[in-house]
Design a protein around this motif. Structure first.
Motif, PDB file in Angstrom:
ATOM      1  N   ALA A  37       0.860  -1.279  -0.165  1.00 12.78           N
ATOM      2  CA  ALA A  37      -0.047   0.142  -0.064  1.00 12.78           C
ATOM      3  C   ALA A  37       0.840   1.087   0.032  1.00 12.78           C
ATOM      4  N   ALA A  38       2.010   1.228   0.430  1.00 17.75           N
ATOM      5  CA  ALA A  38       2.834   2.288   0.643  1.00 17.75           C
ATOM      6  C   ALA A  38       4.446   2.052   0.052  1.00 17.75           C
ATOM      7  N   GLY A  39       4.996   3.106  -0.657  1.00 11.61           N
ATOM      8  CA  GLY A  39       6.250   2.517  -1.244  1.00 11.61           C
ATOM      9  C   GLY A  39       7.420   2.560  -0.236  1.00 11.61           C
ATOM     10  N   TYR A  40       8.821   2.187  -0.660  1.00  8.23           N
ATOM     11  CA  TYR A  40       9.592   2.056   0.185  1.00  8.23           C
ATOM     12  C   TYR A  40      10.079   3.081   1.416  1.00  8.23           C
ATOM     13  N   ASP A  41       9.951   4.463   0.664  1.00  6.39           N
ATOM     14  CA  ASP A  41      10.255   5.810   1.464  1.00  6.39           C
ATOM     15  C   ASP A  41       9.156   5.972   2.716  1.00  6.39           C
ATOM     16  N   GLU A  42       8.032   5.324   2.379  1.00  4.61           N
ATOM     17  CA  GLU A  42       7.231   5.636   3.314  1.00  4.61           C
ATOM     18  C   GLU A  42       6.801   4.442   4.323  1.00  4.61           C
ATOM     19  N   SER A  43       7.602   3.273   4.121  1.00  4.78           N
ATOM     20  CA  SER A  43       7.444   2.116   4.736  1.00  4.78           C
ATOM     21  C   SER A  43       8.684   1.987   6.016  1.00  4.78           C
ATOM     22  N   TYR A  44       9.368   2.897   6.548  1.00  8.45           N
ATOM     23  CA  TYR A  44      10.126   2.865   7.626  1.00  8.45           C
ATOM     24  C   TYR A  44       9.724   4.083   8.501  1.00  8.45           C
ATOM     25  N   GLY A  45      10.054   4.056   9.927  1.00  3.09           N
ATOM     26  CA  GLY A  45      10.157   5.078  10.623  1.00  3.09           C
ATOM     27  C   GLY A  45      11.106   6.231  10.654  1.00  3.09           C
ATOM     28  N   VAL A  46      12.471   5.685  11.074  1.00  5.83           N
ATOM     29  CA  VAL A  46      13.736   6.726  10.909  1.00  5.83           C
ATOM     30  C   VAL A  46      14.867   5.651  10.679  1.00  5.83           C
ATOM     31  N   THR A  47      16.021   6.736  10.327  1.00  2.00           N
ATOM     32  CA  THR A  47      17.327   5.600  10.160  1.00  2.00           C
ATOM     33  C   THR A  47      17.840   5.454  11.322  1.00  2.00           C
ATOM     34  N   MET A  48      18.810   4.702  11.335  1.00  2.00           N
ATOM     35  CA  MET A  48      19.498   4.372  12.441  1.00  2.00           C
ATOM     36  C   MET A  48      20.551   5.834  13.037  1.00  2.00           C
ATOM     37  N   ASN A  49      20.945   6.447  11.836  1.00  2.00           N
ATOM     38  CA  ASN A  49      21.808   7.754  12.635  1.00  2.00           C
ATOM     39  C   ASN A  49      20.652   8.540  13.138  1.00  2.00           C
ATOM     40  N   GLU A  50      19.542   8.862  12.342  1.00  2.00           N
ATOM     41  CA  GLU A  50      18.393   9.643  13.063  1.00  2.00           C
ATOM     42  C   GLU A  50      18.000   9.385  14.679  1.00  2.00           C
ATOM     43  N   ALA A  51      17.934   7.874  14.654  1.00  2.00           N
ATOM     44  CA  ALA A  51      17.508   7.394  16.058  1.00  2.00           C
ATOM     45  C   ALA A  51      18.827   7.833  16.959  1.00  2.00           C
ATOM     46  N   ALA A  52      19.763   7.294  16.554  1.00  2.00           N
ATOM     47  CA  ALA A  52      20.843   7.713  17.502  1.00  2.00           C
ATOM     48  C   ALA A  52      21.168   9.188  17.857  1.00  2.00           C
ATOM     49  N   ALA A  53      20.778  10.118  16.927  1.00  2.00           N
ATOM     50  CA  ALA A  53      21.071  11.407  17.284  1.00  2.00           C
ATOM     51  C   ALA A  53      19.762  11.988  18.369  1.00  2.00           C
ATOM     52  N   LEU A  54      18.546  11.349  18.263  1.00  2.00           N
ATOM     53  CA  LEU A  54      17.525  11.758  19.319  1.00  2.00           C
ATOM     54  C   LEU A  54      17.957  11.167  20.515  1.00  2.00           C
ATOM     55  N   VAL A  55      18.355  10.203  20.384  1.00  2.00           N
ATOM     56  CA  VAL A  55      18.761   9.168  22.005  1.00  2.00           C
ATOM     57  C   VAL A  55      19.888  10.038  22.705  1.00  2.00           C
ATOM     58  N   ALA A  56      20.694  10.553  21.735  1.00  2.97           N
ATOM     59  CA  ALA A  56      22.099  11.165  22.259  1.00  2.97           C
ATOM     60  C   ALA A  56      21.635  12.265  22.882  1.00  2.97           C
ATOM     61  N   ASP A  57      20.419  13.266  22.648  1.00  2.00           N
ATOM     62  CA  ASP A  57      20.009  14.380  22.920  1.00  2.00           C
ATOM     63  C   ASP A  57      18.830  14.072  23.931  1.00  2.00           C
ATOM     64  N   GLY A  58      18.659  12.826  24.304  1.00  2.29           N
ATOM     65  CA  GLY A  58      17.727  12.538  25.459  1.00  2.29           C
ATOM     66  C   GLY A  58      16.270  12.821  25.020  1.00  2.29           C
ATOM     67  N   ARG A  59      15.946  12.542  23.599  1.00  3.47           N
ATOM     68  CA  ARG A  59      14.638  12.741  23.027  1.00  3.47           C
ATOM     69  C   ARG A  59      14.184  11.405  22.717  1.00  3.47           C
ATOM     70  N   ARG A  60      14.227  10.561  23.636  1.00  3.26           N
ATOM     71  CA  ARG A  60      13.630   9.126  23.264  1.00  3.26           C
ATOM     72  C   ARG A  60      12.242   9.166  22.801  1.00  3.26           C
ATOM     73  N   GLU A  61      11.339   9.929  23.760  1.00  2.17           N
ATOM     74  CA  GLU A  61      10.047   9.966  23.330  1.00  2.17           C
ATOM     75  C   GLU A  61       9.518  10.411  22.263  1.00  2.17           C
ATOM     76  N   GLU A  62      10.442  11.425  21.728  1.00  6.01           N
ATOM     77  CA  GLU A  62      10.386  12.191  20.232  1.00  6.01           C
ATOM     78  C   GLU A  62      10.477  11.145  19.245  1.00  6.01           C
ATOM     79  N   LEU A  63      11.476  10.118  19.658  1.00  3.12           N
ATOM     80  CA  LEU A  63      11.784   9.250  18.611  1.00  3.12           C
ATOM     81  C   LEU A  63      10.616   8.159  18.449  1.00  3.12           C
ATOM     82  N   ILE A  64      10.114   7.649  19.580  1.00  2.00           N
ATOM     83  CA  ILE A  64       8.929   6.829  19.592  1.00  2.00           C
ATOM     84  C   ILE A  64       7.653   7.507  18.801  1.00  2.00           C
ATOM     85  N   SER A  65       7.519   8.699  19.088  1.00  2.00           N
ATOM     86  CA  SER A  65       6.268   9.649  18.395  1.00  2.00           C
ATOM     87  C   SER A  65       6.704   9.487  16.961  1.00  2.00           C
ATOM     88  N   ARG A  66       7.816   9.985  16.433  1.00  3.48           N
ATOM     89  CA  ARG A  66       8.079   9.964  15.139  1.00  3.48           C
ATOM     90  C   ARG A  66       7.791   8.787  14.547  1.00  3.48           C
TER      91      ARG A  66
END
Length: 688
Positions: free
Chosen positions: A60-89
């Protein structure tokens, strides 16, 4: 009803891709619009499993719509203490996919699967996946590694279940993958537990994956050669006899490039059939002597030859760390994974647990997958006369791995095996029979001579006739040694079906054998007959074609509503052709008063409700026909091809009908997928 299933791997390398693939294949038989979602990916366009699923299934959705975030984006959010924002995204991205489809398969993330050290700061993997499953409203299928677990598999399975339950996840079932032979399935849990054994064809990397991982230069090797499975590594450093003693099936030979003696010897052993190698890797950046290469080329091994810059020690060390992956570039591995899942997981029970409401639409993928499923449910034995054809051999591997049918291939067994070795395909479970030397030949000759004695066929002539692979295969079907036959990849339609007309003959009460095409449109399946066999049937034959087509439709889950096509609707036109269709329609109604049939009727009135409301407003068929019977071969053949090309429809067929036992003809341009579908159809026909 579970509209979302979360596949959570407990650790890297557990093979959750196999489970995800099996789940999506199962759901694709039920729903027209399916979604796949990965919470984390290494980077856009780089996740091989998601790329595979997006290319294999009409998501129903293409590749670009079928994932949440990249590992680098997730690592940056966690490093900034923004774990809940990661989950929300991630949840927001998931909801966008969920809104587009009836069911979603979520493939969880492996934080420790070869990622950079920066990702060590991510939340614990199990808790993270359990949290997301809860946020998504998903049921969870944890996948546990059984590799090397001979005594503690039960403890690992129970630990996975209770750990997820303690994290408030709803566990649907537990699957242990890559389990050693002989290890029993654990019990004692309130949910089903299934075990999938280690399957070398799934776990082993391909030569292409090895080449990429080692940054190798491909000296020789076709796409088929690079697709071979690497089941073992053999380092060539000793003298020739010692190395020959250590060669094993599926081995990748690693040796310095200046060892021409070992290269020629290993290639000769492969060509002679002593062993089936995966390929050759030449180390220290040394290319082989051109004289040795010429000898190897003359052996026609079909093996890939790679050159790497590292020495043998470092090459074998690096090769041992390569993990196989399911991807668009490994189609044989994908079929092996599906075969393992379908064989060892109770898909009927899993389907019941998922309880997904079946869509009223029928997409091409749903229909094709349903064919495979129905054929597997009541496995039959089919004969394929063209045993040395590449497409037949590749289809045979797929059919055997998926458990669609048991198969007999006709031809010289040594030639069939040689060709299979060249292609790197596995056909070990197929029965190989040479008509020229088979002990069945004498009996077949006697039977054929008796059947054709009215045509002055002598025993000597019959002995020669049944050596032909199509006649031999048809005699196998007639004698009960096979349930059906599929041919035509290299033979004409006449060569394929003439033996069936002579030997098998038609069903009692049916005057003519005919054919249909299943026309797979975007949202439904139609049946077209006869588009391949009868040039100009009379009214009686046309009625038989209609009745056979309706029966075929019903056998494949299509409610038959029969349109007897003409250039006239009702009494709007006149002429001999219209009268023929009218007479055939009357015969169908007389013989099957329960069958909805309309004729004469034009195509637009048969398929378009708006046109039908004007031309035949009170008809039970007009505007909603499912079976279209053409007045002659010229009309039918041209129409099916026009619809196939202009409407981008998939045409499956021709499927023969009216014979006492099933024999089906392939187009000489048939693809491997066409052959697989036709074999599945023939197996289903053999059940009736």
């Amino acid at each position: 009803m579970a509209s979302s299933v979360y596949v959570a791997g407990l650790g890297p390398g557990v093979g959750k891709g196999t489970v995800a693939l099996g789940l999506i294949e199962l759901l694709s038989r039920q729903v027209a619009r399916i979604g796949v979602f990965r919470p984390l990916v290494p980077g856009p366009g780089k996740d091989p499993l998601l790329t595979l699923l997006a290319s294999r299934y009409p998501l129903a959705a293409g590749y670009d719509e079928s994932y949440g975030v990249t590992m680098n984006e997730a690592a940056a959010l966690v490093a900034d203490g923004r774990r809940e924002e990661l989950i929300s995204r991630i949840v927001e991205r998931y909801r966008a996919v969920e809104r587009q489809c009836a069911s979603v398969v979520v493939v969880g993330s492996d934080f420790t699967d070869g990622q950079d050290e920066v990702h060590d700061e991510l939340p614990r993997e199990l808790a993270f996946n359990a949290r997301l499953a809860t946020e998504f409203g998903s049921v969870v299928v944890p996948v546990v590694s059984g590799q090397g677990r001979r005594t503690d598999l039960g403890a690992a399975v129970r630990s996975a279940y209770h750990s997820l339950v303690d994290l408030n996840a709803t566990v649907l079932a537990v699957i242990a993958n890559r389990v050693p032979d002989g290890v029993p399935t654990p019990d004692g849990l309130p949910v089903p537990v299934w075990t999938i054994p280690e399957v070398p064809a799934v776990a082993a990397p391909t030569v292409a994956e090895v080449a990429e991982a080692l940054d190798a230069t491909v000296v020789t090797g076709s796409e088929a050669a690079l697709d071979r499975d690497v089941l073992d590594y053999v380092v060539g450093a000793a003298h020739v006899p010692a190395v020959l003693d250590h060669l094993t099936d599926g081995a990748l030979v690693i040796t310095p490039g200046d060892r021409a003696d070992l290269l020629v010897a290993a290639s000769a052993a492969h060509a002679a059939g002593n062993v089936t190698l995966a390929g050759l890797v030449l180390t220290i950046g040394e290319f082989p002597d051109p004289r040795a290469v010429r000898v190897i080329e003359r052996l026609n091994t079909g093996l890939a030859m790679l050159v790497v810059k590292s020495d043998s020690y470092h090459t074998i060390s690096a090769a041992g760390r390569i993990q196989a992956q399911l991807s668009p570039g490994t189609p044989r591995k994908v079929e092996a994974a599906l075969g393992a899942f379908e064989k060892h997981v109770d898909t009927a029970e899993l389907d019941r647990l998922l309880d997904v409401t079946r869509s009223s639409r029928v997409t091409p993928l749903m229909f094709e997958n349903d064919l495979i499923d129905r054929a597997r449910a009541d496995r039959r034995h089919l004969v394929l006369p063209e045993g040395t054809d590449e497409r037949i051999l590749r289809a045979t591997e797929t059919l055997l791995r998926r458990g669609v049918a048991d198969l007999t291939l006709l031809g010289d067994p040594s030639e069939i095996n040689r060709r299979a070795r060249e292609l790197g395909v596995e056909i070990g479970a197929a029965r190989l029979v040479d008509p020229a030397t088979s002990p069945w030949r004498d009996d077949f000759a006697e039977r054929y001579a008796e059947l054709r004695k009215h045509r002055a066929v002598t025993l000597d002539l019959a002995y020669d006739v049944v050596r032909d692979v199509n006649y031999f295969g048809t005699m196998m079907v007639a004698s009960g040694l096979a349930d059906g036959m599929v041919s035509g990849a290299t033979h004409t339609t006449a060569a394929t079906i003439r033996p069936a007309f002579e030997i098998i003959k038609t069903v009692p009460g049916v005057s003519v054998a005919s054919s249909v095409f299943f026309m797979l449109l975007a949202d439904r399946v139609l049946v077209y007959g006869d588009c391949a066999v009868n040039p100009d049937p009379d009214a009686e034959h046309l009625a038989d074609i209609a009745l056979s087509s309706a029966q075929t439709a019903a056998a494949f889950g299509i409610e038959p509503r029969v349109a007897m096509l003409s250039y006239s609707t009702g009494s709007s036109g006149a002429g001999a052709d219209v009268e023929k269709v009218a007479a055939a329609t009357a015969l169908v109604r007389e013989r099957r008063p329960d069958l909805p049939v309309e004729g004469p009727i034009q195509y637009d009135a048969a398929i378009d409700p708006a046109v039908a409301a004007t031309k035949l407003p009170d008809s039970a068929v007009a505007g909603k026909a499912t079976v279209f019977v053409f007045p002659d071969l010229n009309t039918g053949n041209n129409t099916y091809k026009a619809v196939q090309r202009s409407a981008n429809a998939v045409a499956v067929g021709p499927v023969m009908q009216g014979l006492r036992r099933p024999v089906n003809d392939l187009s000489r341009g048939a693809t491997v997928k066409d052959i697989v579908n036709t074999v599945a159809i023939t197996a289903i026909q053999a059940r009736s």
